[in-house]
Design an enzyme around this catalytic site. Structure first.
Site, short mmCIF file in Angstrom:
data_model
loop_
_atom_site.label_atom_id
_atom_site.label_comp_id
_atom_site.label_asym_id
_atom_site.label_seq_id
_atom_site.Cartn_x
_atom_site.Cartn_y
_atom_site.Cartn_z
N SER A 5 0.80 -1.23 0.00
CA SER A 5 0.00 0.00 0.00
C SER A 5 0.84 1.29 0.00
CB SER A 5 -0.98 -0.02 1.17
OG SER A 5 -1.92 -1.04 0.96
N THR B 163 -5.41 -3.39 8.40
CA THR B 163 -5.24 -4.76 7.94
C THR B 163 -5.08 -5.70 9.13
OG1 THR B 163 -4.11 -6.16 6.32
CG2 THR B 163 -2.72 -4.57 7.47
N LYS C 41 -9.02 -5.64 11.43
CA LYS C 41 -10.18 -5.29 10.59
C LYS C 41 -11.52 -5.38 11.33
CE LYS C 41 -8.31 -6.33 6.03
NZ LYS C 41 -8.62 -6.87 4.71
N ASP D 133 -12.27 -3.33 0.37
CA ASP D 133 -11.96 -4.65 -0.20
C ASP D 133 -13.18 -5.12 -1.01
OD1 ASP D 133 -9.41 -5.11 0.86
OD2 ASP D 133 -10.22 -5.93 2.73
N GLY E 142 -14.46 -20.63 -1.11
CA GLY E 142 -13.80 -20.09 0.08
C GLY E 142 -14.81 -19.36 0.96
N TYR F 298 -3.13 -12.69 -5.90
CA TYR F 298 -2.39 -11.79 -6.80
C TYR F 298 -0.90 -12.12 -6.89
CZ TYR F 298 -1.72 -9.50 -2.29
OH TYR F 298 -1.44 -9.26 -0.98
P1 NAP Z 1 -8.37 -16.51 5.20
O1 NAP Z 1 -9.36 -15.70 5.98
O2 NAP Z 1 -7.30 -17.27 5.90
O3 NAP Z 1 -9.24 -17.56 4.32
C1 NAP Z 1 -8.61 -18.53 3.54
C2 NAP Z 1 -9.65 -19.32 2.77
O4 NAP Z 1 -8.93 -20.26 1.94
C3 NAP Z 1 -10.58 -20.15 3.64
O5 NAP Z 1 -11.84 -20.23 3.03
C4 NAP Z 1 -9.90 -21.53 3.61
O6 NAP Z 1 -10.77 -22.60 3.80
C5 NAP Z 1 -9.41 -21.57 2.19
N1 NAP Z 1 -8.35 -22.54 1.97
C6 NAP Z 1 -7.06 -22.48 2.39
N2 NAP Z 1 -6.38 -23.56 1.96
C7 NAP Z 1 -7.28 -24.32 1.25
C8 NAP Z 1 -7.20 -25.57 0.54
N3 NAP Z 1 -6.06 -26.25 0.47
N4 NAP Z 1 -8.30 -26.02 -0.09
C9 NAP Z 1 -9.46 -25.34 -0.05
N5 NAP Z 1 -9.61 -24.15 0.61
C10 NAP Z 1 -8.53 -23.67 1.24
O7 NAP Z 1 -7.63 -15.63 4.11
P2 NAP Z 1 -8.16 -14.35 3.31
O8 NAP Z 1 -7.72 -13.12 3.99
O9 NAP Z 1 -9.60 -14.54 3.01
O10 NAP Z 1 -7.29 -14.47 1.97
C11 NAP Z 1 -7.47 -15.52 1.02
C12 NAP Z 1 -6.60 -15.24 -0.21
O11 NAP Z 1 -7.04 -14.06 -0.84
C13 NAP Z 1 -5.11 -15.01 0.09
O12 NAP Z 1 -4.35 -15.61 -0.95
C14 NAP Z 1 -4.95 -13.51 0.03
O13 NAP Z 1 -3.66 -13.10 -0.36
C15 NAP Z 1 -5.97 -13.16 -1.05
N6 NAP Z 1 -6.51 -11.78 -0.90
C16 NAP Z 1 -6.44 -10.98 -1.99
C17 NAP Z 1 -6.95 -9.69 -1.92
C18 NAP Z 1 -6.87 -8.80 -3.11
O14 NAP Z 1 -7.04 -7.57 -2.95
N7 NAP Z 1 -6.67 -9.32 -4.30
C19 NAP Z 1 -7.54 -9.24 -0.73
C20 NAP Z 1 -7.61 -10.10 0.37
C21 NAP Z 1 -7.09 -11.39 0.26
P3 NAP Z 1 -11.07 -23.22 5.27
O15 NAP Z 1 -12.16 -22.33 5.84
O16 NAP Z 1 -11.52 -24.59 4.94
O17 NAP Z 1 -9.80 -23.17 6.06
#
Ligand code: NAP
Length: 288
Positions: free
Chosen positions: A24, A69, A73, A109, A132, A231
């Site tokens: 950021s 972050t 949050k 977001d 997810g 990303y």
């Molecule tokens: P989080 O709260 O830890 O959630 C992770 C999610 O991924 C949960 O639904 C989890 O499922 C699932 N998961 C993890 N490993 C898995 C597997 N092997 N098979 C199936 N599902 C799996 O994380 P988050 O903050 O939501 O972030 C998730 C992703 O989004 C990250 O890669 C992050 O970098 C990205 N992200 C991108 C942006 C953007 O602006 N582009 C913004 C935020 C996040 P369970 O519930 O079963 O554990």
């Protein structure tokens, strides 16, 4: 950084712990420089137990804007004076605007995701498959429901409670049924058959696990819009296989940039230079 600090410089920043890996500051300082604005954006590492003091400090120091972050949050919400209705429904804020000591919280977001999606597809009235049920998925589910999408949420069988609870909350908030299903091939095949949009909101495919994908390649097809919020890498295995199947793709970098752009617009009142922000984010991520 092209910005030079003076007595009139307006301060924005980000609070989180850890904070070292954030893109950021690069994104926002590039945007301020591009528009010649006398603003600066700095990272603040704030421990969970110090959040209250950090928010009071925002008022005392007249910090104009903060991104919020992990791990703040959710905990930041009761410390603010006003919440955007969607942020309130989601139960998380990532952006705070300080208007003369009045602090308002938003979830850019969610709107960043929607803005990035709208460049390729309109979700209103369409079936959207969301894989997810974590933090990012929650923001995405609410904004899609607000926009009038028909949602199906899939999550790993061992963590189905999250998906069921999310579908219920979204359903109640928007008086619209959202379905929750276990994430496996059979269910994916069933729901993708007539879906318009597929969103990966898990971390599957993120570096270093770049050879993983949440959805088998043979279920992707022409006419489907595939949005991977991961990303890093910019083009995940899911997006590569979606392209090969002639699906339309959206990369997580666009969500990242748009959440920043919408925060920038709230703090400065100016239209964000989105291309400059994307260039700076990619450079901060990959060094080129
Ligand atoms: P989080 O709260 O830890 O959630 C992770 C999610 O991924 C949960 O639904 C989890 O499922 C699932 N998961 C993890 N490993 C898995 C597997 N092997 N098979 C199936 N599902 C799996 O994380 P988050 O903050 O939501 O972030 C998730 C992703 O989004 C990250 O890669 C992050 O970098 C990205 N992200 C991108 C942006 C953007 O602006 N582009 C913004 C935020 C996040 P369970 O519930 O079963 O554990």
């Amino acid at each position: 950084m092209g910005n030079s600090i003076s007595g009139r410089t307006i301060v924005c920043g980000i609070i989180g712990d850890p904070i070292e890996h954030t893109m950021s500051p690069a994104m926002h300082n590039a945007a301020f420089a591009k528009l010649g604005l006398d603003y600066v954006y700095v990272p603040f590492r704030v421990k969970a137990e110090d959040l209250g003091q950090a928010v009071a400090g925002m008022r005392a120091l007249s910090i104009r804007g903060l991104n919020v972050t992990i791990p703040h949050k959710v905990a930041a919400m009761p410390l603010l004076d006003e919440l955007d209705p969607l942020a309130q429904k989601i139960g998380a804020v990532n952006t705070v605007v300080n208007d003369g000591g009045m602090l308002r919280g938003y979830n850019t977001d969610a709107y960043g995701f929607l803005q990035a999606l709208l460049a390729k597809a309109e979700p209103e009235g369409k079936k959207v498959v969301l894989v997810g049920a974590g933090g990012a998925a929650r923001a995405i589910a609410f904004v899609l429901a607000e926009r009038g999408a028909q949602l199906v949420i899939l999550n790993r069988p061992q963590e189905m409670d999250w998906a069921v609870a999310l579908a219920k909350r979204v359903g109640e908030a928007f008086r619209k049924n959202a379905e929750a299903l276990e994430l496996h091939r059979e269910n994916l095949a069933k729901v993708l058959f007539d879906a318009a949009i597929l969103v990966n909101a898990t971390s599957v495919g993120m570096s270093p696990g770049v050879n993983e994908t949440p959805v088998p390649a043979d279920l992707l097809r022409d006419g489907l819009v595939v949005f991977d919020i991961v990303y890093n890498p910019l083009k995940t295995r899911l997006l590569r296989e979606a392209e090969a199947a002639d699906a339309t793709t959206v990369s997580g970098i666009d969500m990242l940039v748009w959440q920043g752009a919408l925060a920038f617009e709230k703090w400065t009142g100016q239209k964000a230079p989105v291309d400059a922000m994307k260039e700076a984010a990619v450079k901060a991520l990959f060094g080129h």
